[in-house]
Design a protein around this motif. Sequence first.
Motif, PDB file in Angstrom:
ATOM      1  N   ALA A   1       0.834  -1.200   0.000  1.00 50.71           N
ATOM      2  CA  ALA A   1       0.000   0.000   0.000  1.00 50.71           C
ATOM      3  C   ALA A   1       0.869   1.251   0.000  1.00 50.71           C
ATOM      4  O   ALA A   1       0.602   2.203  -0.738  1.00 50.71           O
ATOM      5  CB  ALA A   1      -0.934  -0.005   1.209  1.00 50.71           C
ATOM      6  N   ALA A   2       1.927   1.253   0.807  1.00 47.35           N
ATOM      7  CA  ALA A   2       2.829   2.409   0.855  1.00 47.35           C
ATOM      8  C   ALA A   2       3.494   2.622  -0.494  1.00 47.35           C
ATOM      9  O   ALA A   2       3.649   3.768  -0.942  1.00 47.35           O
ATOM     10  CB  ALA A   2       3.874   2.217   1.951  1.00 47.35           C
TER      11      ALA A   2
ATOM     12  N   CYS B   1      -8.752  -1.673  -1.740  1.00 52.57           N
ATOM     13  CA  CYS B   1      -8.424  -0.974  -2.991  1.00 52.57           C
ATOM     14  C   CYS B   1      -9.082   0.402  -3.057  1.00 52.57           C
ATOM     15  O   CYS B   1      -8.449   1.372  -3.457  1.00 52.57           O
ATOM     16  CB  CYS B   1      -8.862  -1.808  -4.191  1.00 52.57           C
ATOM     17  N   THR B   2     -10.343   0.466  -2.672  1.00 51.17           N
ATOM     18  CA  THR B   2     -11.033   1.759  -2.745  1.00 51.17           C
ATOM     19  C   THR B   2     -10.446   2.747  -1.743  1.00 51.17           C
ATOM     20  O   THR B   2     -10.389   3.944  -2.018  1.00 51.17           O
ATOM     21  CB  THR B   2     -12.547   1.613  -2.522  1.00 51.17           C
ATOM     22  N   GLY B   3      -9.998   2.250  -0.600  1.00 51.69           N
ATOM     23  CA  GLY B   3      -9.367   3.134   0.378  1.00 51.69           C
ATOM     24  C   GLY B   3      -8.092   3.751  -0.164  1.00 51.69           C
ATOM     25  O   GLY B   3      -7.848   4.956  -0.008  1.00 51.69           O
ATOM     26  N   LEU B   4      -7.279   2.942  -0.823  1.00 49.90           N
ATOM     27  CA  LEU B   4      -6.048   3.467  -1.424  1.00 49.90           C
ATOM     28  C   LEU B   4      -6.376   4.449  -2.545  1.00 49.90           C
ATOM     29  O   LEU B   4      -5.740   5.495  -2.674  1.00 49.90           O
ATOM     30  CB  LEU B   4      -5.193   2.326  -1.978  1.00 49.90           C
ATOM     31  N   LEU B   5      -7.369   4.105  -3.344  1.00 47.74           N
ATOM     32  CA  LEU B   5      -7.768   4.985  -4.444  1.00 47.74           C
ATOM     33  C   LEU B   5      -8.246   6.326  -3.909  1.00 47.74           C
ATOM     34  O   LEU B   5      -7.875   7.388  -4.433  1.00 47.74           O
ATOM     35  CB  LEU B   5      -8.867   4.301  -5.251  1.00 47.74           C
ATOM     36  N   GLU B   6      -9.022   6.310  -2.835  1.00 47.20           N
ATOM     37  CA  GLU B   6      -9.487   7.562  -2.231  1.00 47.20           C
ATOM     38  C   GLU B   6      -8.323   8.377  -1.687  1.00 47.20           C
ATOM     39  O   GLU B   6      -8.289   9.595  -1.849  1.00 47.20           O
ATOM     40  CB  GLU B   6     -10.485   7.272  -1.113  1.00 47.20           C
ATOM     41  N   GLN B   7      -7.364   7.716  -1.058  1.00 53.43           N
ATOM     42  CA  GLN B   7      -6.201   8.435  -0.542  1.00 53.43           C
ATOM     43  C   GLN B   7      -5.446   9.122  -1.665  1.00 53.43           C
ATOM     44  O   GLN B   7      -5.026  10.272  -1.530  1.00 53.43           O
ATOM     45  CB  GLN B   7      -5.267   7.487   0.200  1.00 53.43           C
ATOM     46  N   LEU B   8      -5.286   8.444  -2.775  1.00 56.99           N
ATOM     47  CA  LEU B   8      -4.561   9.042  -3.903  1.00 56.99           C
ATOM     48  C   LEU B   8      -5.322  10.201  -4.526  1.00 56.99           C
ATOM     49  O   LEU B   8      -4.729  11.212  -4.880  1.00 56.99           O
ATOM     50  CB  LEU B   8      -4.281   7.987  -4.974  1.00 56.99           C
TER      51      LEU B   8
ATOM     52  N   ALA C   1       0.124   7.616 -11.031  1.00 60.03           N
ATOM     53  CA  ALA C   1       0.366   6.509 -11.957  1.00 60.03           C
ATOM     54  C   ALA C   1      -0.304   5.220 -11.492  1.00 60.03           C
ATOM     55  O   ALA C   1      -0.587   4.341 -12.305  1.00 60.03           O
ATOM     56  CB  ALA C   1       1.860   6.293 -12.133  1.00 60.03           C
ATOM     57  N   ALA C   2      -0.588   5.102 -10.199  1.00 59.10           N
ATOM     58  CA  ALA C   2      -1.216   3.897  -9.663  1.00 59.10           C
ATOM     59  C   ALA C   2      -2.742   3.911  -9.807  1.00 59.10           C
ATOM     60  O   ALA C   2      -3.380   2.877  -9.656  1.00 59.10           O
ATOM     61  CB  ALA C   2      -0.854   3.732  -8.190  1.00 59.10           C
ATOM     62  N   ILE C   3      -3.328   5.045 -10.109  1.00 56.27           N
ATOM     63  CA  ILE C   3      -4.787   5.161 -10.143  1.00 56.27           C
ATOM     64  C   ILE C   3      -5.435   4.226 -11.162  1.00 56.27           C
ATOM     65  O   ILE C   3      -6.375   3.512 -10.811  1.00 56.27           O
ATOM     66  CB  ILE C   3      -5.217   6.634 -10.333  1.00 56.27           C
TER      67      ILE C   3
END
Length: 54
Positions: free
Chosen positions: A6-7, A35-42, A15-17
């Motif tokens: 995740a980090a 996955c959605t949590g990481l996407l929201e953070q980005l 680029a990860a989006i």
Amino acid sequence: MRAEAAAGLLRTGEAAIPALRHAVSHARPDKRPRCTGLLEQLTLTGTDGGPQQE
């Protein structure tokens, strides 16, 4: 290992989006929140995954 992955995605930034969006659409329902949590953070914090500077 999961936290390190995740980090790494957060360090990758915008680029990860596309990959995360793809992962969300194919993930098992019990795995989607990660996955959605990481996407929201980005998308909420800016391109580098860190806090936005004003």
